[in-house]
Scaffold this active site. Structure first.
Site, PDB file in Angstrom:
ATOM      1  N   GLU A   1       0.822  -1.042   0.003  1.00 45.53           N
ATOM      2  CA  GLU A   1       0.014  -0.081   0.024  1.00 45.53           C
ATOM      3  C   GLU A   1       1.160   1.111   0.091  1.00 45.53           C
ATOM      4  O   GLU A   1       2.130   1.248   0.767  1.00 45.53           O
ATOM      5  CB  GLU A   1      -0.924   0.069   1.280  1.00 45.53           C
TER       6      GLU A   1
ATOM      7  N   GLN B   1       4.913   6.573  14.931  1.00 46.97           N
ATOM      8  CA  GLN B   1       4.139   5.552  14.061  1.00 46.97           C
ATOM      9  C   GLN B   1       2.978   4.908  15.305  1.00 46.97           C
ATOM     10  O   GLN B   1       2.001   4.622  14.921  1.00 46.97           O
ATOM     11  CB  GLN B   1       4.822   4.864  13.460  1.00 46.97           C
TER      12      GLN B   1
ATOM     13  N   ARG C   1     -15.686   3.894   4.567  1.00 46.03           N
ATOM     14  CA  ARG C   1     -16.586   4.893   4.885  1.00 46.03           C
ATOM     15  C   ARG C   1     -15.583   6.019   4.877  1.00 46.03           C
ATOM     16  O   ARG C   1     -15.897   7.421   4.587  1.00 46.03           O
ATOM     17  CB  ARG C   1     -17.176   4.785   6.254  1.00 46.03           C
TER      18      ARG C   1
HETATM   19  P1  FAD Z   1     -17.628   0.953   7.699  1.00 45.64           P
HETATM   20  O1  FAD Z   1     -17.653  -0.674   7.312  1.00 45.64           O
HETATM   21  O2  FAD Z   1     -18.984   1.888   7.137  1.00 45.64           O
HETATM   22  O3  FAD Z   1     -17.827   0.718   9.381  1.00 45.64           O
HETATM   23  C1  FAD Z   1     -17.573   1.859  10.259  1.00 45.64           C
HETATM   24  C2  FAD Z   1     -18.161   1.584  11.331  1.00 45.64           C
HETATM   25  O4  FAD Z   1     -19.606   1.824  11.416  1.00 45.64           O
HETATM   26  C3  FAD Z   1     -17.947   0.381  12.302  1.00 45.64           C
HETATM   27  O5  FAD Z   1     -17.768   0.677  13.546  1.00 45.64           O
HETATM   28  C4  FAD Z   1     -19.234  -0.319  11.793  1.00 45.64           C
HETATM   29  O6  FAD Z   1     -19.169  -1.263  12.818  1.00 45.64           O
HETATM   30  C5  FAD Z   1     -20.342   0.529  11.844  1.00 45.64           C
HETATM   31  N1  FAD Z   1     -21.361   0.189  10.836  1.00 45.64           N
HETATM   32  C6  FAD Z   1     -21.479  -0.031   9.828  1.00 45.64           C
HETATM   33  N2  FAD Z   1     -22.693  -0.309   9.370  1.00 45.64           N
HETATM   34  C7  FAD Z   1     -23.333   0.067  10.300  1.00 45.64           C
HETATM   35  C8  FAD Z   1     -24.863   0.466  10.314  1.00 45.64           C
HETATM   36  N3  FAD Z   1     -25.743  -0.270   9.372  1.00 45.64           N
HETATM   37  N4  FAD Z   1     -25.349   0.823  11.503  1.00 45.64           N
HETATM   38  C9  FAD Z   1     -24.386   1.108  12.570  1.00 45.64           C
HETATM   39  N5  FAD Z   1     -23.325   1.115  12.501  1.00 45.64           N
HETATM   40  C10 FAD Z   1     -22.724   0.630  11.356  1.00 45.64           C
HETATM   41  N6  FAD Z   1      -9.503   5.763   5.443  1.00 45.64           N
HETATM   42  C11 FAD Z   1      -9.151   6.868   4.405  1.00 45.64           C
HETATM   43  O7  FAD Z   1      -9.665   7.878   4.735  1.00 45.64           O
HETATM   44  N7  FAD Z   1      -8.505   6.513   3.263  1.00 45.64           N
HETATM   45  C12 FAD Z   1      -8.210   5.416   3.015  1.00 45.64           C
HETATM   46  O8  FAD Z   1      -7.607   5.086   1.754  1.00 45.64           O
HETATM   47  C13 FAD Z   1      -8.348   4.187   4.007  1.00 45.64           C
HETATM   48  N8  FAD Z   1      -7.743   3.102   3.696  1.00 45.64           N
HETATM   49  C14 FAD Z   1      -8.111   1.973   4.498  1.00 45.64           C
HETATM   50  C15 FAD Z   1      -7.663   0.759   4.062  1.00 45.64           C
HETATM   51  C16 FAD Z   1      -7.724  -0.482   5.110  1.00 45.64           C
HETATM   52  C17 FAD Z   1      -7.526  -1.915   4.710  1.00 45.64           C
HETATM   53  C18 FAD Z   1      -8.526  -0.242   6.232  1.00 45.64           C
HETATM   54  C19 FAD Z   1      -8.642  -1.150   7.341  1.00 45.64           C
HETATM   55  C20 FAD Z   1      -8.729   1.083   6.789  1.00 45.64           C
HETATM   56  C21 FAD Z   1      -8.690   2.309   5.829  1.00 45.64           C
HETATM   57  N9  FAD Z   1      -9.242   3.411   6.141  1.00 45.64           N
HETATM   58  C22 FAD Z   1      -9.130   4.390   5.208  1.00 45.64           C
HETATM   59  C23 FAD Z   1      -9.695   3.706   7.404  1.00 45.64           C
HETATM   60  C24 FAD Z   1     -11.356   3.674   7.328  1.00 45.64           C
HETATM   61  O9  FAD Z   1     -11.754   4.670   6.490  1.00 45.64           O
HETATM   62  C25 FAD Z   1     -11.792   3.860   8.847  1.00 45.64           C
HETATM   63  O10 FAD Z   1     -11.340   2.935   9.668  1.00 45.64           O
HETATM   64  C26 FAD Z   1     -13.324   4.233   8.762  1.00 45.64           C
HETATM   65  O11 FAD Z   1     -13.618   4.541  10.388  1.00 45.64           O
HETATM   66  C27 FAD Z   1     -14.165   3.063   8.571  1.00 45.64           C
HETATM   67  O12 FAD Z   1     -14.332   2.634   7.292  1.00 45.64           O
HETATM   68  P2  FAD Z   1     -15.041   1.247   6.828  1.00 45.64           P
HETATM   69  O13 FAD Z   1     -15.053   1.257   5.481  1.00 45.64           O
HETATM   70  O14 FAD Z   1     -14.524   0.108   7.676  1.00 45.64           O
HETATM   71  O15 FAD Z   1     -16.531   1.607   7.552  1.00 45.64           O
END
Ligand code: FAD
Length: 307
Positions: free
Chosen positions: A16, A213, A106
């Site tokens: 990445e 970090q 998200r």
């Molecule tokens: P989601 O899957 O939407 O989950 C977010 C939260 O909401 C979780 O606590 C989940 O349990 C809860 N949730 C989900 N659905 C519901 C529902 N229907 N009702 C109530 N609660 C719900 N961030 C960046 O800004 N840019 C990046 O490029 C980036 N790359 C990443 C790559 C990886 C591999 C990882 C693991 C994270 C990355 N992140 C990045 C961070 C990520 O955006 C954050 O961790 C963010 O807070 C959650 O994103 P998600 O897609 O997991 O969200």
């Protein structure tokens, strides 16, 4: 230039990178990609600065990865700050540049911004996945998974319910949040299986190379530090070079155990430091080669013995 067929075929090794800050030298990232490219990772993912000023750069970097280096690119994309109208041109540009894979996230609301304004259209990653799957059936979609639970969700089982909802909307593969205790990942994989989540999971590994970090990791995740890792942090607190080397060795050790346990792939958070990826790839390439082709692996071991 798709990732899924590679995951089906073998254990993947991917890396990445993140776009440079607007005030830094933009050419550096292209040199980083060039160096990473020589390691021939199975794909390179490019993060997306949710709501920030670097987000347009993700597309440009992904374009270079695919079209200059011939390596599949995974462009991250977040719900934060986006609307259906802003997503369409991004996907169209990516696809026209032969970038066929997106990590749908998200994102987090940038400090000082109003969550109700920046997360209006797609409240969760699942909503973005739904939208992408509906409009772009050929697009490969990855999503994030949290072996130790997402920071905002107090219950791992509820978080898994949300993961299942995300996967059911059409996710092709998952990439895990970084972790330092492999046993936690294995328990998480058992939980995924119990819920019949069959989507391949690539294990996200961060080679820790500095104190700052670690502080950042603690503020952004629930990641536990197992005693063996904690001892490294305590012992080398005042010795940055020793900490760096021990951090790389720890990550390598983690990866060998993950490969031995049969994970689908390793995703290395390189933090734009190709020399670290080179060291780790060098240490594990024979093992990986052996799994992909016993003859190639045996040749690798022979070479190692004569070196
Ligand atoms: P989601 O899957 O939407 O989950 C977010 C939260 O909401 C979780 O606590 C989940 O349990 C809860 N949730 C989900 N659905 C519901 C529902 N229907 N009702 C109530 N609660 C719900 N961030 C960046 O800004 N840019 C990046 O490029 C980036 N790359 C990443 C790559 C990886 C591999 C990882 C693991 C994270 C990355 N992140 C990045 C961070 C990520 O955006 C954050 O961790 C963010 O807070 C959650 O994103 P998600 O897609 O997991 O969200």
């Amino acid at each position: 230039m798709k990732i899924q067929p590679i995951i089906r075929e073998r254990l993947t090794l991917s890396v990445e990178v993140f776009p440079p800050r607007p005030d830094s030298e933009p050419e550096t990232i292209f040199r980083t990609i060039e160096e990473l490219g020589t390691l021939r990772p199975d794909f390179i993912s490019v993060t997306y600065g949710a709501g920030g000023s670097t987000k347009g750069f993700t597309e440009e970097i992904a374009d270079v990865i695919v079209n200059r280096h011939g390596i599949p690119a995974l462009a991250h994309l977040t719900c934060v700050g986006e609307t259906p109208e802003s997503i369409h041109p991004i996907i169209e540009r990516l696809q026209s540049n032969n970038v066929q894979s997106v990590l749908a996230l998200r994102g987090d609301v940038p400090a000082g911004q109003d969550p109700d304004r920046v997360i209006r259209h797609f409240p969760y990653a699942a909503d973005l996945i739904d939208f992408l799957r509906h409009h772009y059936p050929d697009l490969e979609i990855g999503a994030a998974a949290y072996p130790e639970g997402h920071l905002e969700c107090d219950c791992l089982e509820t978080d898994l319910d949300h993961l299942k909802a995300k996967v059911d909307r059409g996710v092709d593969f998952l990439i895990s949040q970084l972790f330092f205790d492999n046993e936690r990942l294995y328990r998480f994989m058992d939980r995924m299986e119990a819920r019949n989540i069959q989507t391949p999971l690539l294990a996200g590994i961060l080679p820790v190379t500095g104190r700052r970090q670690i502080e950042r990791i603690l503020s952004l995740s629930r990641t536990a530090f197992p005693p063996k890792f904690q001892r490294i942090l305590d012992r080398y607190d005042r010795h940055p070079q020793a900490l760096r080397e021990a951090g790389i060795a720890y990550a390598t050790d983690q990866i060998i155990d993950l490969i031995s346990s049969g994970v689908d792939g390793i995703h290395l958070y390189t933090m734009n430091k190709p020399e670290i990826a080179r060291k780790i790839f060098g240490d594990i390439q024979h093992i990986r080669g052996y799994l992909q082709s016993p003859t190639a692996g045996a040749e690798g071991f022979r070479q190692l013995q004569t070196e």
